[in-house]
Design a protein around this motif. Structure first.
Motif, short mmCIF file in Angstrom:
data_model
loop_
_atom_site.label_atom_id
_atom_site.label_comp_id
_atom_site.label_asym_id
_atom_site.label_seq_id
_atom_site.Cartn_x
_atom_site.Cartn_y
_atom_site.Cartn_z
N UNK A 1 2.20 -2.92 9.16
CA UNK A 1 3.61 -3.20 8.86
C UNK A 1 3.92 -2.56 7.51
N UNK A 2 5.03 -1.83 7.44
CA UNK A 2 5.45 -1.20 6.19
C UNK A 2 6.56 -2.05 5.57
N UNK A 3 6.32 -2.51 4.34
CA UNK A 3 7.34 -3.23 3.58
C UNK A 3 7.98 -2.27 2.59
N UNK B 1 -3.90 -4.91 2.38
CA UNK B 1 -2.66 -4.24 1.97
C UNK B 1 -2.99 -3.06 1.08
N UNK B 2 -2.12 -2.07 1.09
CA UNK B 2 -2.27 -0.90 0.24
C UNK B 2 -0.91 -0.25 0.05
N UNK B 3 -0.88 0.81 -0.73
CA UNK B 3 0.36 1.52 -1.00
C UNK B 3 0.69 2.48 0.13
N UNK B 4 1.98 2.60 0.43
CA UNK B 4 2.44 3.60 1.36
C UNK B 4 2.58 4.94 0.66
N UNK B 5 2.91 5.96 1.42
CA UNK B 5 3.08 7.30 0.87
C UNK B 5 4.14 7.29 -0.22
N UNK B 6 3.84 7.91 -1.33
CA UNK B 6 4.78 7.95 -2.45
C UNK B 6 4.73 6.73 -3.34
N UNK B 7 3.95 5.73 -2.96
CA UNK B 7 3.80 4.55 -3.79
C UNK B 7 5.02 3.66 -3.89
N UNK B 8 5.99 3.83 -2.98
CA UNK B 8 7.21 3.03 -3.04
C UNK B 8 7.33 2.04 -1.88
N UNK B 9 6.23 1.83 -1.18
CA UNK B 9 6.21 0.83 -0.11
C UNK B 9 4.80 0.24 -0.04
N UNK B 10 4.68 -0.84 0.69
CA UNK B 10 3.39 -1.51 0.85
C UNK B 10 3.07 -1.56 2.33
N UNK B 11 1.84 -1.19 2.68
CA UNK B 11 1.35 -1.27 4.05
C UNK B 11 0.46 -2.48 4.19
N UNK B 12 0.72 -3.29 5.21
CA UNK B 12 -0.06 -4.50 5.45
C UNK B 12 -0.57 -4.50 6.88
N UNK B 13 -1.80 -4.91 7.07
CA UNK B 13 -2.36 -5.08 8.40
C UNK B 13 -2.02 -6.50 8.86
N UNK B 14 -1.41 -6.62 10.02
CA UNK B 14 -0.97 -7.92 10.51
C UNK B 14 -1.32 -8.09 11.98
N UNK B 15 -1.30 -9.32 12.44
CA UNK B 15 -1.50 -9.65 13.84
C UNK B 15 -0.27 -10.40 14.35
N UNK B 16 0.06 -10.17 15.61
CA UNK B 16 1.17 -10.89 16.23
C UNK B 16 0.88 -11.03 17.71
#
Length: 86
Positions: A35-37, A65-80
């Protein structure tokens, strides 16, 4: 325990929902992905001043969680849950 306590992480809640759906005859399964925040979403969620700090806070809480491309978003691993509800 998730049902009794009314709380749990995303995997706990997904497991409970899948069990309840299947017990009701509704096919259900786990889904897992990234998921990209946006920076704004990450700041609202964590109170962090920037995406890097937000990712650090999430990771320290046990959320991959980690940084998205460009460092302006956060990537999170999630389950649903994915369910086929007629």
């Amino acid at each position: 325990a998730t049902l009794a306590e009314g709380a749990g992480n995303d995997f706990d809640q997904a497991a409970l929902l899948i069990a309840l759906l299947r017990a009701s005859g509704i096919p259900a399964r786990y889904e897992y992905g990234t998921v990209r925040l946006s920076l704004e979403q990450a700041q609202q969620l964590t109170g962090a001043p920037d995406a890097a700090r937000a990712a650090q806070l999430l990771a320290s809480a046990g959320i991959p969680a980690g940084l998205g491309a460009g460092g302006q978003s956060v990537l999170m691993e999630r389950a649903w849950v994915r369910a086929h509800v007629p």
